[in-house]
Design a protein around this motif. Structure first.
Motif, PDB file in Angstrom:
ATOM      1  N   PRO A 412      -5.366  11.452   1.041  1.00 42.98           N
ATOM      2  CA  PRO A 412      -6.016  11.024   0.662  1.00 42.98           C
ATOM      3  C   PRO A 412      -5.843   9.919  -0.165  1.00 42.98           C
ATOM      4  O   PRO A 412      -6.156   9.316  -0.313  1.00 42.98           O
ATOM      5  CB  PRO A 412      -7.216  11.723   0.927  1.00 42.98           C
ATOM      6  N   PHE A 413      -5.758  11.303  -1.134  1.00 40.10           N
ATOM      7  CA  PHE A 413      -5.662  10.208  -2.292  1.00 40.10           C
ATOM      8  C   PHE A 413      -4.050   9.489  -2.866  1.00 40.10           C
ATOM      9  O   PHE A 413      -3.867   8.190  -3.062  1.00 40.10           O
ATOM     10  CB  PHE A 413      -4.950  11.434  -3.427  1.00 40.10           C
ATOM     11  N   GLN A 414      -3.224   9.560  -2.059  1.00 40.57           N
ATOM     12  CA  GLN A 414      -1.807   8.764  -1.847  1.00 40.57           C
ATOM     13  C   GLN A 414      -2.057   7.352  -2.214  1.00 40.57           C
ATOM     14  O   GLN A 414      -1.431   6.160  -1.536  1.00 40.57           O
ATOM     15  CB  GLN A 414      -0.804   9.456  -0.781  1.00 40.57           C
ATOM     16  N   ARG A 415      -2.794   7.193  -0.648  1.00 40.62           N
ATOM     17  CA  ARG A 415      -2.937   6.169   0.343  1.00 40.62           C
ATOM     18  C   ARG A 415      -4.255   5.683  -0.620  1.00 40.62           C
ATOM     19  O   ARG A 415      -4.156   3.465  -0.399  1.00 40.62           O
ATOM     20  CB  ARG A 415      -4.628   6.012   1.735  1.00 40.62           C
ATOM     21  N   ILE A 416      -5.320   6.433  -1.568  1.00 47.05           N
ATOM     22  CA  ILE A 416      -5.669   5.352  -2.590  1.00 47.05           C
ATOM     23  C   ILE A 416      -5.118   4.613  -3.535  1.00 47.05           C
ATOM     24  O   ILE A 416      -5.575   3.360  -3.505  1.00 47.05           O
ATOM     25  CB  ILE A 416      -6.911   6.214  -3.911  1.00 47.05           C
ATOM     26  N   VAL A 417      -3.553   5.122  -4.011  1.00 50.03           N
ATOM     27  CA  VAL A 417      -2.768   4.639  -4.936  1.00 50.03           C
ATOM     28  C   VAL A 417      -1.940   3.431  -4.404  1.00 50.03           C
ATOM     29  O   VAL A 417      -2.181   2.471  -4.653  1.00 50.03           O
ATOM     30  CB  VAL A 417      -1.970   5.954  -5.653  1.00 50.03           C
ATOM     31  N   VAL A 418      -1.748   3.862  -3.312  1.00 51.90           N
ATOM     32  CA  VAL A 418      -0.948   2.414  -2.737  1.00 51.90           C
ATOM     33  C   VAL A 418      -2.303   1.135  -2.589  1.00 51.90           C
ATOM     34  O   VAL A 418      -1.356   0.094  -2.611  1.00 51.90           O
ATOM     35  CB  VAL A 418      -0.454   3.479  -1.588  1.00 51.90           C
ATOM     36  N   GLY A 419      -3.523   1.058  -1.944  1.00 58.35           N
ATOM     37  CA  GLY A 419      -4.048   0.501  -1.992  1.00 58.35           C
ATOM     38  C   GLY A 419      -4.705  -0.177  -3.401  1.00 58.35           C
ATOM     39  O   GLY A 419      -4.409  -1.208  -3.320  1.00 58.35           O
ATOM     40  N   ALA A 420      -4.153   0.878  -4.659  1.00 63.89           N
ATOM     41  CA  ALA A 420      -4.800  -0.075  -5.343  1.00 63.89           C
ATOM     42  C   ALA A 420      -3.835  -0.536  -5.995  1.00 63.89           C
ATOM     43  O   ALA A 420      -3.651  -1.784  -6.691  1.00 63.89           O
ATOM     44  CB  ALA A 420      -5.094   0.998  -6.632  1.00 63.89           C
ATOM     45  N   VAL A 421      -2.163  -0.265  -5.677  1.00 67.89           N
ATOM     46  CA  VAL A 421      -1.271  -1.264  -6.274  1.00 67.89           C
ATOM     47  C   VAL A 421      -1.070  -1.751  -5.802  1.00 67.89           C
ATOM     48  O   VAL A 421      -0.731  -3.165  -6.223  1.00 67.89           O
ATOM     49  CB  VAL A 421       0.255   0.279  -5.675  1.00 67.89           C
ATOM     50  N   LEU A 422      -1.377  -1.934  -3.717  1.00 65.84           N
ATOM     51  CA  LEU A 422      -1.066  -3.477  -3.465  1.00 65.84           C
ATOM     52  C   LEU A 422      -2.194  -4.199  -4.039  1.00 65.84           C
ATOM     53  O   LEU A 422      -1.416  -5.858  -4.922  1.00 65.84           O
ATOM     54  CB  LEU A 422      -1.538  -3.721  -1.563  1.00 65.84           C
ATOM     55  N   VAL A 423      -3.518  -4.188  -4.856  1.00 63.03           N
ATOM     56  CA  VAL A 423      -4.804  -4.827  -5.071  1.00 63.03           C
ATOM     57  C   VAL A 423      -3.841  -6.229  -6.453  1.00 63.03           C
ATOM     58  O   VAL A 423      -3.764  -6.658  -6.360  1.00 63.03           O
ATOM     59  CB  VAL A 423      -6.157  -4.925  -5.218  1.00 63.03           C
ATOM     60  N   VAL A 424      -3.453  -4.404  -7.275  1.00 60.53           N
ATOM     61  CA  VAL A 424      -3.107  -5.393  -8.472  1.00 60.53           C
ATOM     62  C   VAL A 424      -2.045  -6.141  -8.237  1.00 60.53           C
ATOM     63  O   VAL A 424      -1.933  -7.187  -8.867  1.00 60.53           O
ATOM     64  CB  VAL A 424      -2.779  -3.723  -9.217  1.00 60.53           C
ATOM     65  N   ALA A 425      -0.906  -5.485  -7.415  1.00 62.85           N
ATOM     66  CA  ALA A 425       0.388  -6.614  -7.424  1.00 62.85           C
ATOM     67  C   ALA A 425       0.166  -8.122  -6.665  1.00 62.85           C
ATOM     68  O   ALA A 425       0.267  -9.140  -7.386  1.00 62.85           O
ATOM     69  CB  ALA A 425       1.313  -5.882  -6.088  1.00 62.85           C
ATOM     70  N   VAL A 426      -0.834  -8.475  -5.923  1.00 64.59           N
ATOM     71  CA  VAL A 426      -1.889  -9.704  -5.758  1.00 64.59           C
ATOM     72  C   VAL A 426      -2.643 -10.015  -6.721  1.00 64.59           C
ATOM     73  O   VAL A 426      -2.213 -10.729  -6.868  1.00 64.59           O
ATOM     74  CB  VAL A 426      -2.784  -9.372  -4.108  1.00 64.59           C
ATOM     75  N   TRP A 427      -3.483  -9.301  -7.450  1.00 64.64           N
ATOM     76  CA  TRP A 427      -4.118 -10.405  -8.628  1.00 64.64           C
ATOM     77  C   TRP A 427      -2.430 -10.387  -9.669  1.00 64.64           C
ATOM     78  O   TRP A 427      -2.593 -11.623 -10.242  1.00 64.64           O
ATOM     79  CB  TRP A 427      -4.415  -9.214  -9.717  1.00 64.64           C
ATOM     80  N   LEU A 428      -1.475 -10.039  -9.904  1.00 66.69           N
ATOM     81  CA  LEU A 428      -0.628 -10.185 -10.586  1.00 66.69           C
ATOM     82  C   LEU A 428       0.693 -11.552 -10.260  1.00 66.69           C
ATOM     83  O   LEU A 428       0.558 -12.080 -11.188  1.00 66.69           O
ATOM     84  CB  LEU A 428       0.943  -8.720 -10.881  1.00 66.69           C
ATOM     85  N   ASP A 429       0.622 -11.205  -8.778  1.00 70.58           N
ATOM     86  CA  ASP A 429       1.041 -12.828  -8.217  1.00 70.58           C
ATOM     87  C   ASP A 429       0.072 -13.935  -8.403  1.00 70.58           C
ATOM     88  O   ASP A 429       0.474 -15.127  -9.149  1.00 70.58           O
ATOM     89  CB  ASP A 429       1.118 -12.471  -6.715  1.00 70.58           C
ATOM     90  N   THR A 430      -1.241 -13.761  -8.425  1.00 71.98           N
ATOM     91  CA  THR A 430      -2.102 -14.551  -9.045  1.00 71.98           C
ATOM     92  C   THR A 430      -2.881 -15.509  -9.990  1.00 71.98           C
ATOM     93  O   THR A 430      -2.189 -16.201 -10.548  1.00 71.98           O
ATOM     94  CB  THR A 430      -4.141 -14.192  -8.315  1.00 71.98           C
ATOM     95  N   VAL A 431      -2.189 -15.039 -11.097  1.00 70.90           N
ATOM     96  CA  VAL A 431      -1.660 -14.804 -12.756  1.00 70.90           C
ATOM     97  C   VAL A 431      -1.212 -15.447 -12.614  1.00 70.90           C
ATOM     98  O   VAL A 431      -0.296 -16.224 -13.635  1.00 70.90           O
ATOM     99  CB  VAL A 431      -1.569 -12.837 -13.640  1.00 70.90           C
ATOM    100  N   TYR A 432      -0.086 -15.085 -12.717  1.00 71.78           N
ATOM    101  CA  TYR A 432       1.763 -15.410 -12.249  1.00 71.78           C
ATOM    102  C   TYR A 432       1.352 -17.235 -11.773  1.00 71.78           C
ATOM    103  O   TYR A 432       2.345 -17.466 -12.560  1.00 71.78           O
ATOM    104  CB  TYR A 432       2.580 -14.948 -11.388  1.00 71.78           C
ATOM    105  N   ARG A 433       0.815 -17.397 -10.973  1.00 76.71           N
ATOM    106  CA  ARG A 433       1.160 -18.676 -10.377  1.00 76.71           C
ATOM    107  C   ARG A 433       0.624 -19.362 -10.958  1.00 76.71           C
ATOM    108  O   ARG A 433       0.881 -20.513 -11.443  1.00 76.71           O
ATOM    109  CB  ARG A 433       1.051 -18.370  -8.848  1.00 76.71           C
ATOM    110  N   ALA A 434      -0.357 -18.785 -11.528  1.00 78.20           N
ATOM    111  CA  ALA A 434      -1.554 -19.962 -12.830  1.00 78.20           C
ATOM    112  C   ALA A 434      -1.139 -20.047 -13.596  1.00 78.20           C
ATOM    113  O   ALA A 434      -1.070 -21.036 -14.453  1.00 78.20           O
ATOM    114  CB  ALA A 434      -3.243 -19.143 -12.719  1.00 78.20           C
ATOM    115  N   LYS A 435      -0.312 -19.263 -14.921  1.00 76.56           N
ATOM    116  CA  LYS A 435       0.579 -19.590 -15.727  1.00 76.56           C
ATOM    117  C   LYS A 435       1.371 -19.924 -15.301  1.00 76.56           C
ATOM    118  O   LYS A 435       2.072 -21.317 -16.714  1.00 76.56           O
ATOM    119  CB  LYS A 435       1.549 -18.488 -15.767  1.00 76.56           C
ATOM    120  N   ALA A 436       2.295 -20.403 -14.343  1.00 78.34           N
ATOM    121  CA  ALA A 436       3.554 -21.594 -13.791  1.00 78.34           C
ATOM    122  C   ALA A 436       2.699 -22.781 -13.413  1.00 78.34           C
ATOM    123  O   ALA A 436       3.760 -23.567 -13.585  1.00 78.34           O
ATOM    124  CB  ALA A 436       4.363 -20.600 -12.475  1.00 78.34           C
ATOM    125  N   LYS A 437       1.690 -23.607 -12.785  1.00 73.83           N
ATOM    126  CA  LYS A 437       1.540 -23.981 -13.563  1.00 73.83           C
ATOM    127  C   LYS A 437       1.474 -25.020 -14.069  1.00 73.83           C
ATOM    128  O   LYS A 437       0.873 -24.907 -15.589  1.00 73.83           O
ATOM    129  CB  LYS A 437      -0.184 -24.230 -12.388  1.00 73.83           C
TER     130      LYS A 437
END
Length: 437
Positions: A412-437
């Motif tokens: 269960p904790f492994q799944r928590i970590v994987v889910g958190a990593v996915l959210v962080v990855a999407v957030w970083l993608d949003t930040v990266y695209r915002a800076k690229a504009k």
């Protein structure tokens, strides 16, 4: 005419020359985002190595890690094209389970009655059948999405439930085992690897391929009058690529057969057992070669074929792509059909590795596959994606899971970590695209 011209103003020249790191990355054209992901992977590896008391960065664990990554890496290469076109596929894990069960039933129940056990064509027919079924399922999804206008999220969410249920109905929930001996080679293991000699041959071929690719890219740039990298930068890229390839081969060759298996092999072949034991290298695992081959083919499709250009054009601006004459609906169908085929190939790897087809096979693989693509730089907004990045993302995800297993962390904790990593990855993608504009 100079090979490469990176023109700057006189005021900027001093600053550029003063920043060696900036000049290096500009000259070599190394993707700094990809480099950041490699840095994160190294931090994860070193961290787990310390926490596990030196167990993580061993040839045995790294070899097993590469095998465990293979099936998700194969599916992640297709997920890149799906997400690039602003779609999603939540059914990949269920398709993997269903096609794996189909292949298992074919080679353990139906085909032996027709061809007999251990028939040399048995595994080929089973694999072909699974790939055909996967392709048909993907095509069905694509047709519903493209021609009936149902959002991909809903279609593939339905597919997740439908094909998981269908997997149960194939055998009424029973596990199917064992698999054909030749089929099992696709899963890795002692016999499912190519040994030290052939691993070095593959490594040498890969190095030659790296050199040929860089030379070809340089010729193409010259042909179309594009700026070329400095010669020293080309040498650096060749050296870096070859060091990574040969280093990976060396690690694979440092993982030897278990003593009991090596002793049985020696007895069966009349080999005298040496005092220090018989050291037989595993070499590169066959599923890893399958994943690499899938990555190469998908990279070629995405970057060299007209179909790949259409995919990125649709992701960048669907309306403009339609007005430009691209048959966007048929491109969508082909993308999902290709995704289904890749799921079947991943199912073959997974089923062969387990030596069984189970009802729970592939559960949550859709999460790992999507996460791998997003972590690898594929934008959920569409139009941007990298096959190599997705495969590296799959390695990151599997490294996290493998490290947590070695630490004895609960599922269960492994799944928590994987889910958190996915959210962080999407957030970083949003930040990266915002800076690229």
């Amino acid at each position: 005419m100079a090979d490469t011209v990176h023109s700057t103003t006189s005021g900027a020249t001093g600053r550029a020359e003063g920043n060696l790191v900036t000049r290096f990355f500009r000259a070599t054209e190394i993707d700094t985002r990809m480099l950041g992901m490699i840095g994160a992977l190294l931090i994860i590896w070193i961290g787990f190595h310390i926490l596990t008391g030196g167990l993580f960065l061993t040839p045995r664990n790294l070899w097993n890690l590469s095998v465990q990554t293979a099936s998700v890496a194969v599916m992640a290469t297709g997920m890149v094209l799906v997400i690039v076109t602003r779609n999603i596929d939540l059914s990949v894990g269920s398709i993997l389970g269903f096609t794996g069960m189909i292949m298992g039933v074919l080679q353990s129940r139906f085909l032996p009655e027709l061809l007999g056990f251990n028939h040399p064509a048995l595994w080929i027919i089973a694999l072909t059948g699974g790939i055909i079924v996967g392709g048909l399922i993907g095509t069905l999804h694509g047709v519903i999405i493209a021609f009936l206008g149902v959002p991909s999220f809903i279609v593939t969410l339905g597919g997740l439930l439908i094909w998981r249920g269908a997997t149960w109905f194939v055998t009424s929930g029973q596990t199917v085992a064992p698999m054909d001996a030749n089929f099992r080679l696709m899963g890795g293991g002692t016999e499912g690897s190519i040994g030290a000699t052939w691993s070095w041959v593959v490594g040498a071929i890969a190095c030659i391929g790296i050199v040929a690719a860089i030379i070809n890219a340089r010729r193409q740039r010259k042909r179309f009058a594009f700026p070329r990298r400095p010669i020293w930068a080309e040498y650096v890229l060749v050296a870096l690529g070859c060091v990574i390839v040969l280093g990976a081969v060396s690690i694979a060759n440092d993982y030897y057969w278990p003593v009991n298996i090596a002793r049985r092999y020696a007895d069966a072949n009349g080999i005298a057992w040496p005092e220090g034991g018989l050291l037989i290298s595993h070499g590169i695992a066959i599923p890893v070669l399958i994943a690499i081959a899938a990555g190469i083919v998908m990279t070629f499709i995405a970057t060299r074929l007209r179909f790949g250009r259409y995919v990125f054009a649709i992701g960048g601006n669907p309306e403009a792509a339609e007005l430009a004459g691209i048959k966007t609906r048929w491109v969508t169908v082909k993308i999902f059909a290709l995704m289904g085929v890749l799921c079947a190939i991943a199912a073959a790897i997974s089923t062969a590795r387990l030596n069984a087809a189970t009802n729970a096979q592939g559960e949550l693989d859709e999460l790992y596959t999507i996460a791998a693509a997003v972590i690898g730089g594929t934008s959920l907004a569409g139009g941007i994606g990298s096959i190599a990045g997705a495969m590296l993302g799959a390695l990151v995800m599997q490294s996290l899971q493998s490290g947590m297993v070695l630490l004895g962390i609960d599922t269960p904790f492994q799944r928590i970590v994987v889910g958190a990593v996915l959210v962080v990855a999407v957030w970083l993608d949003t930040v990266y695209r915002a800076k690229a504009k």
